[in-house]
Scaffold this active site. Structure first.
Site, PDB file in Angstrom:
ATOM      1  CD  GLU A  12      12.009  50.309  12.774  1.00  0.00           C
ATOM      2  OE1 GLU A  12      13.217  50.605  12.853  1.00  0.00           O
ATOM      3  OE2 GLU A  12      11.140  51.113  12.451  1.00  0.00           O
ATOM      4  NE  ARG A 102      12.221  66.494  17.752  1.00  0.00           N
ATOM      5  CZ  ARG A 102      11.832  67.337  16.810  1.00  0.00           C
ATOM      6  NH1 ARG A 102      12.353  68.547  16.773  1.00  0.00           N
ATOM      7  NH2 ARG A 102      10.943  66.974  15.910  1.00  0.00           N
ATOM      8  CD  GLN A 210       3.274  49.728   3.442  1.00  0.00           C
ATOM      9  OE1 GLN A 210       2.941  48.875   2.622  1.00  0.00           O
ATOM     10  NE2 GLN A 210       4.434  49.705   4.045  1.00  0.00           N
TER      11      GLN A 210
HETATM   12  P1  FAD Z   1      16.877  65.552  16.134  1.00  0.00           P
HETATM   13  O1  FAD Z   1      18.162  64.928  15.814  1.00  0.00           O
HETATM   14  O2  FAD Z   1      16.788  66.284  17.439  1.00  0.00           O
HETATM   15  O3  FAD Z   1      16.494  66.544  14.935  1.00  0.00           O
HETATM   16  C1  FAD Z   1      15.212  67.137  14.845  1.00  0.00           C
HETATM   17  C2  FAD Z   1      15.312  68.457  14.106  1.00  0.00           C
HETATM   18  O4  FAD Z   1      15.965  69.428  14.934  1.00  0.00           O
HETATM   19  C3  FAD Z   1      16.129  68.416  12.809  1.00  0.00           C
HETATM   20  O5  FAD Z   1      15.540  69.327  11.917  1.00  0.00           O
HETATM   21  C4  FAD Z   1      17.510  68.898  13.255  1.00  0.00           C
HETATM   22  O6  FAD Z   1      18.256  69.461  12.188  1.00  0.00           O
HETATM   23  C5  FAD Z   1      17.127  69.947  14.285  1.00  0.00           C
HETATM   24  N1  FAD Z   1      18.137  70.139  15.338  1.00  0.00           N
HETATM   25  C6  FAD Z   1      18.863  69.185  15.947  1.00  0.00           C
HETATM   26  N2  FAD Z   1      19.651  69.736  16.897  1.00  0.00           N
HETATM   27  C7  FAD Z   1      19.392  71.080  16.891  1.00  0.00           C
HETATM   28  C8  FAD Z   1      19.868  72.186  17.648  1.00  0.00           C
HETATM   29  N3  FAD Z   1      20.784  72.042  18.610  1.00  0.00           N
HETATM   30  N4  FAD Z   1      19.344  73.438  17.383  1.00  0.00           N
HETATM   31  C9  FAD Z   1      18.410  73.594  16.411  1.00  0.00           C
HETATM   32  N5  FAD Z   1      17.932  72.574  15.656  1.00  0.00           N
HETATM   33  C10 FAD Z   1      18.414  71.330  15.898  1.00  0.00           C
HETATM   34  N6  FAD Z   1       9.887  58.348  16.332  1.00  0.00           N
HETATM   35  C11 FAD Z   1       9.317  57.745  17.408  1.00  0.00           C
HETATM   36  O7  FAD Z   1       8.438  58.347  18.063  1.00  0.00           O
HETATM   37  N7  FAD Z   1       9.695  56.493  17.805  1.00  0.00           N
HETATM   38  C12 FAD Z   1      10.651  55.790  17.156  1.00  0.00           C
HETATM   39  O8  FAD Z   1      10.968  54.652  17.544  1.00  0.00           O
HETATM   40  C13 FAD Z   1      11.271  56.382  16.013  1.00  0.00           C
HETATM   41  N8  FAD Z   1      12.261  55.733  15.331  1.00  0.00           N
HETATM   42  C14 FAD Z   1      12.867  56.356  14.265  1.00  0.00           C
HETATM   43  C15 FAD Z   1      13.933  55.705  13.602  1.00  0.00           C
HETATM   44  C16 FAD Z   1      14.558  56.302  12.507  1.00  0.00           C
HETATM   45  C17 FAD Z   1      15.699  55.592  11.816  1.00  0.00           C
HETATM   46  C18 FAD Z   1      14.117  57.577  12.052  1.00  0.00           C
HETATM   47  C19 FAD Z   1      14.765  58.198  10.845  1.00  0.00           C
HETATM   48  C20 FAD Z   1      13.085  58.241  12.710  1.00  0.00           C
HETATM   49  C21 FAD Z   1      12.458  57.655  13.827  1.00  0.00           C
HETATM   50  N9  FAD Z   1      11.436  58.291  14.526  1.00  0.00           N
HETATM   51  C22 FAD Z   1      10.847  57.690  15.626  1.00  0.00           C
HETATM   52  C23 FAD Z   1      10.957  59.619  14.093  1.00  0.00           C
HETATM   53  C24 FAD Z   1      11.741  60.763  14.790  1.00  0.00           C
HETATM   54  O9  FAD Z   1      11.455  60.747  16.164  1.00  0.00           O
HETATM   55  C25 FAD Z   1      11.307  62.085  14.148  1.00  0.00           C
HETATM   56  O10 FAD Z   1      11.759  62.146  12.824  1.00  0.00           O
HETATM   57  C26 FAD Z   1      11.643  63.350  14.914  1.00  0.00           C
HETATM   58  O11 FAD Z   1      10.923  64.432  14.338  1.00  0.00           O
HETATM   59  C27 FAD Z   1      13.125  63.726  14.903  1.00  0.00           C
HETATM   60  O12 FAD Z   1      13.864  62.899  15.678  1.00  0.00           O
HETATM   61  P2  FAD Z   1      15.484  62.986  15.660  1.00  0.00           P
HETATM   62  O13 FAD Z   1      15.963  62.098  16.717  1.00  0.00           O
HETATM   63  O14 FAD Z   1      15.977  62.832  14.285  1.00  0.00           O
HETATM   64  O15 FAD Z   1      15.662  64.534  16.121  1.00  0.00           O
END
Ligand code: FAD
Length: 287
Positions: A12, A102, A210
């Site tokens: 990454e 998200r 870190q």
């Molecule tokens: P979601 O899947 O939307 O989940 C977020 C929360 O909402 C969870 O608690 C979930 O259980 C809950 N939830 C989901 N759907 C619903 C619903 N319908 N109703 C109620 N609750 C719900 N961040 C960046 O800014 N840039 C990046 O490039 C980046 N890359 C990442 C790569 C990886 C592999 C990981 C693990 C994280 C990364 N992140 C990045 C961080 C990520 O954006 C955050 O962890 C963020 O808070 C959640 O994103 P998500 O896509 O998992 O959200």
């Protein structure tokens, strides 16, 4: 995008915040690409400020360096119009692999009226990508130790299932330092009917500073074995780097031994760390 039945590594990179830093990130990316990983992912800056760099790097990785690239995209702090523009730019750049996220909720949005937000969860971005009509390979994030906003793992996995059912082709995990947490998580998601490939995300901790940041960002559990290593070597940068790389290598070997084929390394724009891990695994990877 994913290789099947053979052990592989992906890396990454993250784009710079300023144009002056772009050249050094580009050079680091080029060096990482010479390792011929299965793919290189490019993160997306939360506020969208680095979004052009994400696309630029992802395009370079694919076209100039000949390695599959995975462009991250977040949605919560963007309007539908901006996200659609981004999706069109990704299509125009010929990038097929997208990580649908998200993003963390920015401070200024916390407490604001959620009904005014265009996006609330990553699942909405997955729908948007699916509805674009382009044949994306869509990845999404998952959390072996629960997303910090979820109250229970059951709830987290229920929403994860909705996200996958919306059209995810694979999942990449948040970093973890105890493989048993991953195995336990995999058992639970498979039981919940989530069958897509899961790519474990491993963060090599190469300096003591870190550690705190990693825990703050991910909430990951630090096993005593890892804490002892930081206690013993944390004040000696070279020793800490060597020990952190060895720890990550050990985690990866255990993952391969337990049937996981693709492992993603959060290589943080550090070609030397990526190279060292890969050479530690040279016979396993056949490189
Ligand atoms: P979601 O899947 O939307 O989940 C977020 C929360 O909402 C969870 O608690 C979930 O259980 C809950 N939830 C989901 N759907 C619903 C619903 N319908 N109703 C109620 N609750 C719900 N961040 C960046 O800014 N840039 C990046 O490039 C980046 N890359 C990442 C790569 C990886 C592999 C990981 C693990 C994280 C990364 N992140 C990045 C961080 C990520 O954006 C955050 O962890 C963020 O808070 C959640 O994103 P998500 O896509 O998992 O959200």
């Amino acid at each position: 995008m994913l290789k099947r039945n053979t052990s592989s590594l992906s890396f990454e990179v993250f784009p710079p915040k300023t144009s002056t830093a772009f050249e050094s990130v580009r050079q680091a990316t080029k060096k990482i690409a010479t390792l011929r990983p299965s793919f290189i992912s490019v993160t997306y800056g939360a506020g969208g400020g680095t979004s052009d760099y994400t696309l630029d790097l992802a395009k370079r990785i694919k076209e100039l360096y000949g390695v599959p690239s995975l462009a991250h995209l977040t949605c919560v702090s963007s309007t539908r119009e901006t996200v659609r523009e981004r999706i069109n730019a990704i299509i125009a750049a010929g990038i097929q692999n997208v990580m649908a996220l998200r993003g963390d909720i920015p401070e200024h949005m916390k407490g604001s009226d959620r009904s005014n937000w265009d996006y609330h969860y990553a699942v909405e971005l997955v729908h948007e990508l699916k509805n674009s009509g382009y044949d994306f390979c869509i990845g999404a994030a998952c959390y072996p130790e629960i997303h910090p906003e979820s109250s229970t793992q059951k709830e987290d996995i229920r929403y994860l299932k909705e996200k996958v059912d919306a059209g995810c082709d694979f999942l990449t995990t948040q970093m973890f330092f105890d493989n048993n947490l991953l195995y336990n998580f995999l058992y639970k998601i498979r039981e919940a009917g989530i069958t897509v490939p899961v790519i474990p995300g491993i963060m090599p901790i190469t300096n003591a500073n870190q550690v705190e940041r990693a825990i703050m960002l991910s909430g990951s559990f630090m096993p005593q074995r890892f804490k002892s290593l930081v206690d013993r070597f944390g004040s000696d940068p070279d020793a800490m780097k060597q020990a952190g790389i060895a720890y990550a290598t050990d985690q990866i070997i255990d993952l391969y031994a337990n049937g996981l084929t693709n492992v993603h390394v959060y290589s943080m724009n550090k070609p030397d760390v990526a190279k060292k891990i890969q050479s530690n695994l040279s016979d396993i990877l056949g490189k």
